[in-house]
Scaffold this active site. Sequence first.
Site, mmCIF file in Angstrom:
data_model
loop_
_atom_site.group_PDB
_atom_site.id
_atom_site.type_symbol
_atom_site.label_atom_id
_atom_site.label_comp_id
_atom_site.label_asym_id
_atom_site.label_seq_id
_atom_site.Cartn_x
_atom_site.Cartn_y
_atom_site.Cartn_z
ATOM 1 N N HIS A 155 17.312 -62.338 35.029
ATOM 2 C CA HIS A 155 16.482 -61.343 35.716
ATOM 3 C C HIS A 155 15.511 -60.689 34.727
ATOM 4 C CE1 HIS A 155 15.742 -58.002 38.634
ATOM 5 N NE2 HIS A 155 15.601 -57.300 37.520
ATOM 6 N N GLU A 156 15.988 -60.350 33.542
ATOM 7 C CA GLU A 156 15.117 -59.727 32.543
ATOM 8 C C GLU A 156 14.089 -60.720 32.013
ATOM 9 O OE1 GLU A 156 15.138 -56.545 32.122
ATOM 10 O OE2 GLU A 156 16.830 -56.415 33.499
ATOM 11 N N HIS A 159 11.236 -60.958 34.341
ATOM 12 C CA HIS A 159 10.254 -59.877 34.182
ATOM 13 C C HIS A 159 9.205 -60.248 33.142
ATOM 14 C CE1 HIS A 159 11.690 -56.825 36.852
ATOM 15 N NE2 HIS A 159 12.875 -56.683 36.266
ATOM 16 N N GLU A 246 10.990 -56.047 41.302
ATOM 17 C CA GLU A 246 12.408 -56.386 41.256
ATOM 18 C C GLU A 246 12.722 -57.614 42.105
ATOM 19 O OE1 GLU A 246 14.499 -55.144 39.184
ATOM 20 O OE2 GLU A 246 13.022 -53.716 38.445
#
Length: 377
Positions: A155-156, A159, A246
Site C-alpha cells: 500500500h505504501e 503511494h 487511499e
Amino acid sequence: MPLTPDRRLQARIVGALALVVGVNGLLIAVLAWSVSHALAASGHPLQPESSLPLTIGTLLVGAVGLVALQARYGTRAVVSGLEVDDTAGDGPRNIDGRVRRLATQADVAHPSVAVADRAEPGCLTVGSQRSPTIVVTTGLLEALDDDELDAALAHEVAHIANRDLPVVTAVAATVAIGDRLLERERRLRRVLWATLWLAVFTGIGIIVLAVPLLVLGSLYLVWSAVARGLLGVNAITLGLFSKAREHAADRGAVQLTGEPAALAAALETLEDERPTRDVRIDASATLGIVAQPLTLETRADDEGDHWVDRWTPKLSPEFTEPDAVDRAVIVVSSWLREHVIAPVTTRVRRLLAWRPQTHPATETRLERLRTLERRRE
C-alpha cells in the site's frame, strides 16, 4: 507488473496543489501587508507599490517556493513526534528486503525503511518522490502476519507509484502547523480564564485588568479564527484527493500482492488497534494507512468538565423546603438546561472537536477489497 499512476488521482492532486499554492500565496500577501503597514506606522515606509501583475507574479513565485520547501522539508514536521531509527541490514522481519521486492515490482525508486518505536500499529511514507522513506512502527510489526505486512507495505509503495507524496507531505506539514496553533490556542484560553478568575475573585478588580483581558480576548479570537480557518482549508484540500488517494493505493497494493484478503485483514487489524487518545490532527495521521479515531468527544482541559461548561449557567437551584414559586423555578430551569443549554453546549463542543477527515471510512475500503476478492474467485 509496474504500477502506472492513477490518472483521476493525478487530476485531483493538481487541484489540491493549486489550493495549497493559493493558501500559501494568501499567507505571504498577509505577511507582506502587515510588514508594510508596520514600517509605514514607524515612519519607514516601503517604496511605492509595484504594478499589479508584478505583485501577483511575485506572490505566485513565493507561494510555489514555499510549497516546494514544505514538500521537501515537511517530513521533519510529520515525524517530529516519532522516535524513528533507520533499519540495520534488512531490519526486523526482513522488512527492507520486502520493500525492495515490492518497489522492484512497481518499478519505483527503492524507498529507505525506518522503524518508529511506538506501540500503536501504523505505517506511513515520508520524504521526496525521489528518495522516499517508509516508516513502520514496532506495533505494526507485532500486529500483522507476513501476508498482511506485505500488503501494508505494498500500500505504501503504491503511494510512491501514484506520485502523491509531494502534495500530501506539504498538506501534512500544514496540518502540523494547525496542530501547533490549536495547542497554543488551548494554552492561551487557560491564560485568559486564569486572568478573568483573578480579576473577578481576588479583589484586584475587573477595571485594573480590563486592558489585559481585552488584549488576551482579542488575541484569542484572532488566533482561534486563524487556526480553525487553517483546519477548514485542510479539510477542503484533503477532500479533493484523500479518498481517491487511499483507494488508488489499495488497488495498487492488490496488484502487487494479488491478495485483496490480506490487505483487508491488515486494515481490520489496524482499525481494531487504533489508539484511543486524541491524535486526530497529528500530522503523521494524515499519511498513515488508516485514519485515527474521529469521535465527537472532547477532552477536558485539565480535570472535570469541559471548559465550555464553565461558561454556561447552572440552572438547577437547590431548595431545602421549596414553595410553589421555588418549585416553578426548578421546573423552568431544569427544562432550560435540558432543552436549551445542553443542546447548545453539545453542539459547541462538537464544533470545537471537528477535524478534517484524512481517510475514507475503513468499512468502505474493506467492501471494495471484498469486491476485488470475489472477482478473483
